[in-house]
Motif scaffolding. Sequence first.
Motif, short mmCIF file in Angstrom:
data_model
loop_
_atom_site.label_atom_id
_atom_site.label_comp_id
_atom_site.label_asym_id
_atom_site.label_seq_id
_atom_site.Cartn_x
_atom_site.Cartn_y
_atom_site.Cartn_z
N GLU A 14 3.75 -5.36 5.30
CA GLU A 14 3.16 -6.37 6.17
C GLU A 14 3.34 -5.90 7.61
O GLU A 14 4.39 -6.09 8.21
CB GLU A 14 3.83 -7.72 5.96
CG GLU A 14 3.64 -8.31 4.56
CD GLU A 14 4.28 -9.68 4.44
OE1 GLU A 14 4.00 -10.55 5.28
OE2 GLU A 14 5.08 -9.86 3.50
N VAL A 15 2.29 -5.26 8.14
CA VAL A 15 2.39 -4.60 9.44
C VAL A 15 2.79 -5.58 10.54
O VAL A 15 3.62 -5.26 11.40
CB VAL A 15 1.05 -3.90 9.79
CG1 VAL A 15 1.12 -3.27 11.17
CG2 VAL A 15 0.72 -2.84 8.73
N ASP A 37 5.05 2.14 3.68
CA ASP A 37 4.95 2.40 2.24
C ASP A 37 6.13 3.26 1.82
O ASP A 37 6.89 3.77 2.67
CB ASP A 37 3.62 3.07 1.87
CG ASP A 37 3.40 4.39 2.60
OD1 ASP A 37 4.25 5.30 2.47
OD2 ASP A 37 2.37 4.52 3.30
N GLY A 38 6.31 3.41 0.52
CA GLY A 38 7.47 4.12 0.01
C GLY A 38 7.57 5.57 0.45
O GLY A 38 8.60 5.98 1.01
N ASP A 56 11.78 -3.57 2.68
CA ASP A 56 11.10 -4.55 1.82
C ASP A 56 11.12 -4.07 0.38
O ASP A 56 10.99 -2.87 0.10
CB ASP A 56 9.65 -4.72 2.30
CG ASP A 56 8.96 -5.90 1.62
OD1 ASP A 56 9.65 -6.88 1.29
OD2 ASP A 56 7.74 -5.82 1.41
N LEU A 57 11.29 -5.00 -0.54
CA LEU A 57 11.34 -4.64 -1.96
C LEU A 57 9.98 -4.22 -2.49
O LEU A 57 9.86 -3.23 -3.23
CB LEU A 57 11.89 -5.81 -2.77
CG LEU A 57 12.00 -5.59 -4.28
CD1 LEU A 57 12.99 -4.48 -4.60
CD2 LEU A 57 12.42 -6.87 -4.98
N MET A 58 8.94 -4.95 -2.12
CA MET A 58 7.60 -4.68 -2.64
C MET A 58 6.83 -3.81 -1.66
O MET A 58 6.49 -4.25 -0.56
CB MET A 58 6.85 -6.00 -2.88
CG MET A 58 7.56 -6.93 -3.87
SD MET A 58 7.81 -6.15 -5.49
CE MET A 58 6.10 -5.97 -6.02
N LEU A 59 6.57 -2.56 -2.06
CA LEU A 59 5.89 -1.59 -1.20
C LEU A 59 4.84 -0.82 -1.99
O LEU A 59 5.01 -0.59 -3.19
CB LEU A 59 6.89 -0.58 -0.62
CG LEU A 59 7.95 -1.09 0.36
CD1 LEU A 59 8.99 0.00 0.59
CD2 LEU A 59 7.31 -1.52 1.67
N PRO A 60 3.78 -0.39 -1.34
CA PRO A 60 2.84 0.53 -2.00
C PRO A 60 3.43 1.93 -2.08
O PRO A 60 4.36 2.27 -1.35
CB PRO A 60 1.62 0.50 -1.07
CG PRO A 60 2.14 0.09 0.26
CD PRO A 60 3.32 -0.80 0.01
#
Length: 235
Positions: A14-15, A37-38, A56-60
């Motif tokens: 989320e930029v 991103d990861g 963040d836990l949820m990343l592309p």
Amino acid sequence: MSGGTQRILVVDDEVALAGVIASYLRREGFEVVLAHDGPSAIETAREADPVLVVLDLMLPGFDGVEVCRRLRTFSDAYVLMLTARGDELDKVVGLSVGADDYVVKPFGPRELVARIKAMLRRPRSASTPSGGSEEPVRRFGPLELDPVARTVTVDGKPIDLTRTEFDVLKALSARPRAALGRRQIIEAAWGPGWFGDEHVVDVHIRALRYKLGDDAGAPRFIRTVRGVGYGMVAG
């Protein structure tokens, strides 16, 4: 890092949110680098060598758990994991691969900055015992903890613990007959300046039991004291 400025890596896809976090940290005098991103998180961490990563836990690309796992192969930076989910398993997995703490979204940026400052006041490594004397190895049946070498073995096999997991186990084993409350464990392992959700202790205990092959229902090493907290099982 010139002039003693501490560098923090903020990783969030989320930029806009990453930008808000960065702006608050910069106002407090931190140098901030960003990744979204990861793969870029790992690349940036290698180049920037941050003292702390807001992750963040949820990343592309790949998720925060994998980022943390890879980060731990080359960095001892503190990791504060962000998660929008209340699932206990997510917290356990994140902390078990080397995250130091977590914050559940949504959160206030000022609260996050305060948590980061408290974390950075925590000693990064164990201090040498005063007078040069070495602490003895602590034994609880087949479990051995060496406070100086910061190693743990069970049945002679080394157990790979994160820094925080070791500190929690060390705190419990320092007073093996006592039942310690969450706040007592936090003050021993995180330091008196820490604040936040005290149930982070429960998450680390759960991860510790998994790695030690312990069972909460029939504990060999860590016992739950209802209404109080946790203690060691007498060796």
